[in-house]
Design an enzyme around this catalytic site. Structure first.
Site, mmCIF file in Angstrom:
data_model
loop_
_atom_site.group_PDB
_atom_site.id
_atom_site.type_symbol
_atom_site.label_atom_id
_atom_site.label_comp_id
_atom_site.label_asym_id
_atom_site.label_seq_id
_atom_site.Cartn_x
_atom_site.Cartn_y
_atom_site.Cartn_z
ATOM 1 C CG HIS A 255 -0.245 0.598 2.542
ATOM 2 N ND1 HIS A 255 0.391 -0.656 3.353
ATOM 3 C CD2 HIS A 255 -0.120 1.590 3.268
ATOM 4 C CE1 HIS A 255 0.770 0.127 4.341
ATOM 5 N NE2 HIS A 255 0.588 1.402 4.357
HETATM 6 C C1 UD1 Z 1 -2.029 5.701 5.155
HETATM 7 C C2 UD1 Z 1 -0.679 6.345 5.825
HETATM 8 C C3 UD1 Z 1 0.306 5.245 5.902
HETATM 9 C C4 UD1 Z 1 -0.095 4.020 6.533
HETATM 10 C C5 UD1 Z 1 -1.557 3.664 5.816
HETATM 11 C C6 UD1 Z 1 -2.329 2.264 6.302
HETATM 12 C C7 UD1 Z 1 -0.362 8.746 5.155
HETATM 13 C C8 UD1 Z 1 0.477 9.586 4.424
HETATM 14 N N1 UD1 Z 1 -0.348 7.408 5.118
HETATM 15 O O1 UD1 Z 1 -1.778 5.549 3.811
HETATM 16 O O2 UD1 Z 1 1.375 5.828 6.862
HETATM 17 O O3 UD1 Z 1 0.804 3.007 6.579
HETATM 18 O O4 UD1 Z 1 -2.497 4.674 5.878
HETATM 19 O O5 UD1 Z 1 -3.044 1.868 5.564
HETATM 20 O O6 UD1 Z 1 -1.097 9.039 5.871
HETATM 21 N N2 UD1 Z 1 -8.781 4.850 0.538
HETATM 22 C C9 UD1 Z 1 -10.283 4.149 0.115
HETATM 23 N N3 UD1 Z 1 -10.882 3.878 1.334
HETATM 24 C C10 UD1 Z 1 -10.288 3.926 2.659
HETATM 25 C C11 UD1 Z 1 -9.197 4.480 2.854
HETATM 26 C C12 UD1 Z 1 -8.480 4.847 1.691
HETATM 27 O O7 UD1 Z 1 -10.973 3.980 -0.808
HETATM 28 O O8 UD1 Z 1 -11.250 3.585 3.603
HETATM 29 C C13 UD1 Z 1 -8.252 4.991 -0.739
HETATM 30 C C14 UD1 Z 1 -8.605 6.589 -1.157
HETATM 31 O O9 UD1 Z 1 -8.604 6.459 -2.517
HETATM 32 C C15 UD1 Z 1 -7.284 7.304 -1.001
HETATM 33 C C16 UD1 Z 1 -6.202 6.254 -0.944
HETATM 34 O O10 UD1 Z 1 -6.904 4.891 -0.765
HETATM 35 O O11 UD1 Z 1 -7.006 8.292 -1.722
HETATM 36 C C17 UD1 Z 1 -4.956 6.262 0.064
HETATM 37 O O12 UD1 Z 1 -5.646 6.662 1.283
HETATM 38 P P1 UD1 Z 1 -4.461 7.583 2.216
HETATM 39 O O13 UD1 Z 1 -5.385 8.263 3.379
HETATM 40 O O14 UD1 Z 1 -3.662 8.432 1.364
HETATM 41 O O15 UD1 Z 1 -3.755 6.491 2.924
HETATM 42 P P2 UD1 Z 1 -2.775 5.137 2.698
HETATM 43 O O16 UD1 Z 1 -2.349 4.948 1.371
HETATM 44 O O17 UD1 Z 1 -3.974 4.233 3.265
#
Ligand code: UD1
Length: 356
Positions: free
Chosen positions: A206
């Site tokens: 991820h």
């Molecule tokens: C975040 C953290 C990372 C952690 C990880 C655990 C930051 C910069 N990164 O990354 O340190 O290890 O969480 O998972 O804070 N999305 C969904 N549903 C959800 C959550 C996310 O669809 O419930 C999708 C969204 O399109 C979003 C993407 O996933 O744009 C990434 O989510 P983001 O909140 O940036 O964090 P992670 O990649 O999960």
């Protein structure tokens, strides 16, 4: 007696897991107010953890959701500041390295509310990782820094931070000890996926550094596809989006499944022949469960798992991944790297002393 108020700020999957044992430790000595930023919002990325770990629902849910880093962090900051203004907590508690961590830390620091950082001092020394920026900034505005490892204490010392630093052990070890017993009773994941102990590898990806770079993502998918076993791969939403956009073919040995809850991931890890991951938490859980881990990054914050011989850094190099998978079977000692499973109690004790 009027209890002192600790405001805990969480928002992403690993933070729910880390906060659960600490909340349990705080319950008798503090009035804890829980803010969920909404960084993770899917049922499988958020609610399931609250249910499994029997956490009470958040007092505030900010519903921030996805966005660019600035947008996500900024929205959180505005709302957290409002809550802290009316709440006036005695301490703010943040976890790990996500945008929710940084937003909570900035809000508290600007308002001069003492801040405690759980999982302080971790470094990858790679400033291209958003998490590294979040960690460094949070540590430098924290008054209490709860370090899981000796390496973390040393990292802080090299940056001139020595006051308020406590090596308490890792709250994820506390969480694992509490949750593994329940997971073994409740999880049916092996049966429902038709898996046997040691008959499969478990993969998770991820990190933005991997998912957002099509050539790295393609190299990972190719390497996983060339491993001579079933690869069970619970797919993070970010990763699913990238795999779909790349329109890459998925080899037949790879089983893509939806993200799973904490009980299921513990059971999948405990019974895997090998874990291939870019997750920080899973590198530690692999170690604690005695399962070999191949880390799909060039560096790690959890250096002691590599030094102990149970974690291999393979990056996205197909040959390195295949060779490690085929011929590397660690069996050496497993020193207690992450404390004694009482980190949460220790955090509570130090906070109590601080607020006396
Ligand atoms: C975040 C953290 C990372 C952690 C990880 C655990 C930051 C910069 N990164 O990354 O340190 O290890 O969480 O998972 O804070 N999305 C969904 N549903 C959800 C959550 C996310 O669809 O419930 C999708 C969204 O399109 C979003 C993407 O996933 O744009 C990434 O989510 P983001 O909140 O940036 O964090 P992670 O990649 O999960």
């Amino acid at each position: 007696m009027l209890l002192k108020t600790v405001c805990t700020i969480v928002g992403a999957r690993p933070q729910f897991i880390k906060a659960a044992p600490v909340s349990r430790a705080l319950v008798n000595s503090f009035h804890e107010v829980l803010i969920h930023t909404g960084q993770h919002y899917d049922y499988g990325m958020s609610d399931v953890f609250f249910q499994e770990m029997e956490m009470r629902p958040p007092d505030y849910h900010l519903g921030v959701g996805s966005g660019t880093h600035g947008e996500q962090t900024g929205k959180m900051l505005v709302q957290i500041e409002k809550i802290l203004t009316s709440l006036k907590p005695n301490y703010v508690l943040v976890y790990g390295d996500t945008n929710s961590t940084l937003a909570g830390a900035l809000a508290a620091a600007k308002m001069q509310i003492p801040l405690a950082h759980v999982e302080a001092g971790l470094r990858s020394f790679n400033r291209a990782m958003p998490e590294e920026i979040n960690r460094v900034l949070t540590d430098h505005v924290s008054r209490l820094l709860f370090c899981p490892t000796n390496a973390a204490v040393e990292n802080l010392s090299k940056e001139g931070i020595t006051k308020g630093v406590h090596r308490v052990g890792d709250v994820m070890y506390d969480a694992l000890l509490q949750n593994l017993v329940l997971a073994r009773k409740r999880s049916t994941i092996l049966r429902s996926l038709g898996l046997r102990k040691g008959s499969y590898a478990l993969a998770t990806i991820h990190r933005a550094g991997n998912t957002d770079d099509p050539s790295r993502m393609a190299a990972i998918m190719e390497a996983l596809g060339s491993i001579t076993t079933t690869v069970v791969f619970p797919v993070h939403p970010r990763t699913r989006k990238m795999i779909q956009e790349m329109d890459t073919s998925v080899a037949t040995n790879i089983r893509l499944i939806e993200p799973v809850g904490h009980f299921d991931i513990l059971i999948l890890q405990e019974n895997a022949d090998c874990i291939l991951t870019d997750s920080g938490g899973m590198q530690k859980e692999a170690y604690l469960l005695g399962v070999r881990c191949i880390t799909l990054r060039e560096e790690t914050e959890w250096v002691e798992t590599v030094q102990a011989g149970w974690n291999r850094l393979a990056g996205v190099d197909g040959n390195a991944i295949r060779t490690a998978f085929a011929s590397w079977h660690p069996s050496g000692e497993q020193p207690a790297l992450y404390g004694n499973g009482q980190a949460a109690e220790e955090i509570c004790r130090i906070l109590s002393t601080e607020l006396m």
